[in-house]
Design an enzyme around this catalytic site. Structure first.
Site, PDB file in Angstrom:
ATOM      1  N   HIS A  58     -11.117  12.183   7.153  1.00 16.31           N
ATOM      2  CA  HIS A  58     -11.030  10.725   7.154  1.00 16.31           C
ATOM      3  C   HIS A  58     -10.570  10.153   8.486  1.00 16.31           C
ATOM      4  O   HIS A  58     -11.085   9.150   8.953  1.00 16.31           O
ATOM      5  CB  HIS A  58     -10.052  10.329   6.044  1.00 16.31           C
TER       6      HIS A  58
ATOM      7  N   GLU B  13       0.845  -1.195   0.000  1.00 15.76           N
ATOM      8  CA  GLU B  13       0.000   0.000   0.000  1.00 15.76           C
ATOM      9  C   GLU B  13       0.875   1.236   0.000  1.00 15.76           C
ATOM     10  O   GLU B  13       2.042   1.170   0.398  1.00 15.76           O
ATOM     11  CB  GLU B  13      -0.882   0.001   1.264  1.00 15.76           C
TER      12      GLU B  13
ATOM     13  N   ARG C 289      -0.930   9.834   9.558  1.00 20.23           N
ATOM     14  CA  ARG C 289      -1.001   8.379   9.743  1.00 20.23           C
ATOM     15  C   ARG C 289      -0.593   7.650   8.471  1.00 20.23           C
ATOM     16  O   ARG C 289      -1.015   7.988   7.373  1.00 20.23           O
ATOM     17  CB  ARG C 289      -2.438   8.015  10.080  1.00 20.23           C
TER      18      ARG C 289
ATOM     19  N   HIS D 259      -8.854  12.270   3.230  1.00 16.28           N
ATOM     20  CA  HIS D 259      -8.634  11.296   2.161  1.00 16.28           C
ATOM     21  C   HIS D 259      -8.863  11.999   0.836  1.00 16.28           C
ATOM     22  O   HIS D 259      -9.886  12.657   0.654  1.00 16.28           O
ATOM     23  CB  HIS D 259      -9.575  10.097   2.323  1.00 16.28           C
TER      24      HIS D 259
ATOM     25  N   ARG E   5      -1.028  11.245   1.217  1.00 12.53           N
ATOM     26  CA  ARG E   5      -2.426  11.689   1.125  1.00 12.53           C
ATOM     27  C   ARG E   5      -2.588  13.204   1.171  1.00 12.53           C
ATOM     28  O   ARG E   5      -3.413  13.762   0.460  1.00 12.53           O
ATOM     29  CB  ARG E   5      -3.231  11.079   2.276  1.00 12.53           C
TER      30      ARG E   5
HETATM   31  C1  FAD Z   1     -14.008   4.615   5.038  1.00 14.89           C
HETATM   32  C2  FAD Z   1     -12.875   4.293   5.977  1.00 14.89           C
HETATM   33  C3  FAD Z   1     -11.894   3.380   5.598  1.00 14.89           C
HETATM   34  C4  FAD Z   1     -10.850   3.060   6.460  1.00 14.89           C
HETATM   35  N1  FAD Z   1      -9.923   2.119   6.085  1.00 14.89           N
HETATM   36  C5  FAD Z   1      -8.963   1.743   6.959  1.00 14.89           C
HETATM   37  C6  FAD Z   1      -8.055   0.690   6.650  1.00 14.89           C
HETATM   38  O1  FAD Z   1      -8.145   0.087   5.611  1.00 14.89           O
HETATM   39  N2  FAD Z   1      -7.104   0.358   7.562  1.00 14.89           N
HETATM   40  C7  FAD Z   1      -6.986   1.005   8.766  1.00 14.89           C
HETATM   41  O2  FAD Z   1      -6.088   0.671   9.536  1.00 14.89           O
HETATM   42  N3  FAD Z   1      -7.852   1.990   9.088  1.00 14.89           N
HETATM   43  C8  FAD Z   1      -8.829   2.365   8.231  1.00 14.89           C
HETATM   44  N4  FAD Z   1      -9.707   3.357   8.588  1.00 14.89           N
HETATM   45  C9  FAD Z   1      -9.623   3.921   9.932  1.00 14.89           C
HETATM   46  C10 FAD Z   1     -10.143   2.895  10.937  1.00 14.89           C
HETATM   47  O3  FAD Z   1     -11.299   2.295  10.420  1.00 14.89           O
HETATM   48  C11 FAD Z   1     -10.478   3.540  12.275  1.00 14.89           C
HETATM   49  O4  FAD Z   1      -9.469   4.396  12.698  1.00 14.89           O
HETATM   50  C12 FAD Z   1     -10.659   2.449  13.335  1.00 14.89           C
HETATM   51  O5  FAD Z   1     -11.600   1.510  12.892  1.00 14.89           O
HETATM   52  C13 FAD Z   1     -11.099   3.066  14.645  1.00 14.89           C
HETATM   53  O6  FAD Z   1     -11.477   2.033  15.518  1.00 14.89           O
HETATM   54  P1  FAD Z   1     -11.981   2.414  16.971  1.00 14.89           P
HETATM   55  O7  FAD Z   1     -12.321   1.147  17.637  1.00 14.89           O
HETATM   56  O8  FAD Z   1     -11.018   3.315  17.601  1.00 14.89           O
HETATM   57  O9  FAD Z   1     -13.303   3.299  16.714  1.00 14.89           O
HETATM   58  P2  FAD Z   1     -14.648   2.973  15.943  1.00 14.89           P
HETATM   59  O10 FAD Z   1     -14.537   1.755  15.105  1.00 14.89           O
HETATM   60  O11 FAD Z   1     -15.076   4.239  15.274  1.00 14.89           O
HETATM   61  O12 FAD Z   1     -15.667   2.619  17.117  1.00 14.89           O
HETATM   62  C14 FAD Z   1     -16.116   3.606  18.011  1.00 14.89           C
HETATM   63  C15 FAD Z   1     -17.219   3.021  18.868  1.00 14.89           C
HETATM   64  O13 FAD Z   1     -17.535   3.926  19.915  1.00 14.89           O
HETATM   65  C16 FAD Z   1     -18.947   4.102  19.989  1.00 14.89           C
HETATM   66  N5  FAD Z   1     -19.218   5.384  20.628  1.00 14.89           N
HETATM   67  C17 FAD Z   1     -18.917   6.632  20.205  1.00 14.89           C
HETATM   68  N6  FAD Z   1     -19.330   7.548  21.099  1.00 14.89           N
HETATM   69  C18 FAD Z   1     -19.878   6.862  22.139  1.00 14.89           C
HETATM   70  C19 FAD Z   1     -20.471   7.236  23.375  1.00 14.89           C
HETATM   71  N7  FAD Z   1     -20.582   8.519  23.762  1.00 14.89           N
HETATM   72  N8  FAD Z   1     -20.937   6.264  24.192  1.00 14.89           N
HETATM   73  C20 FAD Z   1     -20.844   4.950  23.841  1.00 14.89           C
HETATM   74  N9  FAD Z   1     -20.288   4.538  22.681  1.00 14.89           N
HETATM   75  C21 FAD Z   1     -19.808   5.486  21.841  1.00 14.89           C
HETATM   76  C22 FAD Z   1     -19.383   3.966  18.538  1.00 14.89           C
HETATM   77  O14 FAD Z   1     -20.780   3.718  18.442  1.00 14.89           O
HETATM   78  C23 FAD Z   1     -18.523   2.772  18.121  1.00 14.89           C
HETATM   79  O15 FAD Z   1     -19.085   1.577  18.588  1.00 14.89           O
HETATM   80  C24 FAD Z   1     -10.769   3.685   7.726  1.00 14.89           C
HETATM   81  C25 FAD Z   1     -11.748   4.605   8.117  1.00 14.89           C
HETATM   82  C26 FAD Z   1     -12.797   4.910   7.257  1.00 14.89           C
HETATM   83  C27 FAD Z   1     -13.853   5.888   7.711  1.00 14.89           C
END
Ligand code: FAD
Length: 496
Positions: free
Chosen positions: A320, A105, A355, A216, A262
């Site tokens: 993003h 990538e 990142r 992005h 990016r």
């Molecule tokens: C379109 C897209 C493509 C991506 N592709 C990649 C990739 O290929 N590889 C990569 O490494 N990263 C990628 N990323 C980034 C990556 O997906 C995220 O950074 C990562 O999934 C974040 O995980 P997380 O568990 O921190 O948060 P999230 O997966 O966002 O989960 C957050 C959780 O917290 C909950 N929440 C929020 N506020 C509250 C609250 N007040 N009370 C209770 N619950 C709450 C939400 O409902 C959710 O369940 C991508 C992001 C996007 C948007």
């Protein structure tokens, strides 16, 4: 020990599974899977597993992307723990795409990105982890939003849910994801409004790196439709960026052309749109079997009546990923004892100013697990008694969400100016509008102040009035309710 985990993305789910080995766990998050950015991730998970790869090479690529601001201790943890985390998932039954081995990538010098379900990696990972949590009787899952982290004598003591119910815990882990939802043009969930940052701030914990937002460059740009991401892997496989006359332009801006970092591609796309007054397109027609190889991208295009294998796809940058968030040490501990943070909501220092693609799922898993296993020891975070004061009183109710999104797109986006940032901060100081969005307003207010303070351009922060990096600014900016301070960036690659 009772642990409350807030958020059910990769970080929260993996944390809950590990924390359950140490005592009862309550996992609180709205049930809707699309509220987690994890469900949306396409590219994959970075881990140095290939024959020509090593954690050291992975670290070098991470540093290069991070523009001099990565914390070497956090990077060392990420690159050494990521391969083992992937092995753990594999052993637990997660189905990675095994055929061709890890993929290459942009920004990675080795084949290092693991996919699952083609370009549906996030969905496969998310559902796998959610399934494991559901089967685990030690984890009590509550479908709710958290409104407050409670404290007593300088220690986190639990949470308050939206229905007013309080839950006490020895340890609270915030894994609430990023804040792209404060932007109108975004690639992720509309509900990612920065809740975790606001919860931590109000409880008294420190935040950092807030000025660094990754945009992005290739999100679909069809009027009236959401800005869905067209994965970077398309450009990795040969998709081109062209102007409205079909001419390529990226080599004018960077020697790597379409595979430039990016932030460079995002600014180039905006520049060409401004110069020509016409759209910019992604052309993926030359990739053999593109629709079969990129089913999520094909589905995204079909939803707006476009055919990935036949049409030119209008694109523009969209918010993003948040490099910044709650300041944590290498064990996910924040400046408030008893409060931990992991995943996109945390500022571990892994990403620096920008990142590296596919490092965030790896970070969410690695630091989610560390949050579960952290000892109850004081953090070694660089805190300071000498602070610069905040701009004014923080927003109360703030401004309505629509207005925040319009202003964030214009003022906090790919290109920023001191004048516009100042005016946004002034409008948000103490703002109390009926129908206001307090969390989004607070987060926008803090980002604008951080961006105003950093008199240079670096990674995900570009100031038209300070367009170059400045070595003086090779420091991180942190803030809590007492004001702003600078955090030195440690060099040695020692593990925390
Ligand atoms: C379109 C897209 C493509 C991506 N592709 C990649 C990739 O290929 N590889 C990569 O490494 N990263 C990628 N990323 C980034 C990556 O997906 C995220 O950074 C990562 O999934 C974040 O995980 P997380 O568990 O921190 O948060 P999230 O997966 O966002 O989960 C957050 C959780 O917290 C909950 N929440 C929020 N506020 C509250 C609250 N007040 N009370 C209770 N619950 C709450 C939400 O409902 C959710 O369940 C991508 C992001 C996007 C948007």
């Amino acid at each position: 020990m009772h642990t409350v985990v807030v958020g059910a993305g990769a970080a929260g789910l993996f944390c809950a599974l590990h924390a359950a080995d140490r005592g009862p766990v309550t996992l609180v998050a709205p049930e809707a899977p699309l509220g987690a950015a994890t469900e949306w991730a396409q590219g994959g998970i970075a881990a140095a597993l290939g024959p020509d790869d090593s954690p050291e090479l992975h670290a070098a690529d991470t540093f290069r992307a991070g523009g001099g601001l990565c914390d070497a201790r956090a990077v060392a943890v990420l690159v050494h723990d990521a391969p083992e985390t992937v092995s753990e998932l594999r052993a637990a039954g997660m189905a990675f795409d095994e055929g061709a081995g890890p993929a290459l990538e942009g920004g990675h010098s080795a084949r290092r990105v693991l996919h699952a379900g083609g370009d549906a990696s996030g969905r496969v990972l998310h559902r796998f982890l959610a399934g494991r949590v559901k089967e685990d009787r030690r984890i009590d899952r509550i479908d709710a939003r958290v409104l407050e982290v409670t404290t007593s004598a300088g220690h986190a003591t639990g949470i308050v849910l939206e229905d007013g119910r309080a839950i006490d815990a020895e340890r609270v882990v915030l894994a609430t994801g990023g804040a792209c939802g404060i932007f109108g043009r975004r690639t992720g969930p509309a509900t990612s409004l920065g809740d975790g940052m606001a919860l931590a701030w109000k409880a008294g914990a420190a935040l950092a790196d807030l000025e660094f937002v990754q945009f992005h460059p290739t999100a679909l740009d069809v009027p009236g439709m959401p800005a869905r991401l067209l994965t970077e892997a398309l450009r990795g496989e040969g998709a081109l960026l062209v102007d409205a006359d079909g001419n390529r332009f990226m080599h004018r801006f960077h020697e790597l052309g379409e595979l430039a970092p990016r932030d460079v591609v995002a600014r180039a796309v905006l520049r060409v749109r401004a110069e020509t007054g016409r759209p910019v397109y992604l052309d993926a027609r030359g990739i053999p079997g593109v629709a079969e190889r990129f089913p999520v991208a094909a589905e995204t295009c079909a939803r707006v009546g476009l055919d990935l294998s036949r049409d030119l796809l209008p694109v523009a940058p969209a918010a993003h990923y948040f490099m910044g968030g709650i300041l944590t040490d290498t064990w996910a501990r924040t400046s408030l004892p008893g409060l931990l943070a992991a995943g996109e909501v945390a500022a571990t220092g892994v990403h620096g100013a920008n990142r590296l693609a596919s490092n965030s799922l790896a970070e969410a898993l690695v630091f989610g697990r560390r949050a579960a296993n952290a000892a109850d020891e004081p953090t070694d975070l660089a805190l300071s008694d000498k602070r610069d004061s905040l701009a004014g009183p923080p927003p109360g109710l703030g401004l309505p969400l629509d207005e925040i999104r319009t202003r964030a797109d214009r003022v906090l986006g790919v290109r920023r100016t001191g004048r516009e940032l100042e005016s946004l901060v002034a409008d948000l100081d103490g703002a109390e509008e009926e129908g206001g969005a307090p969390v989004a307003s607070l987060v926008a207010w803090l980002i604008a102040q951080a961006a105003l303070r950093r008199h240079e351009s670096r990674g995900g922060h570009y100031r038209e009035d300070f367009p170059k990096p400045d070595p003086k600014w090779r420091v991180r900016l942190a803030v809590d309710a007492g004001g702003w301070w600078l955090v030195p960036v440690p060099e040695p690659a020692s593990r925390g």
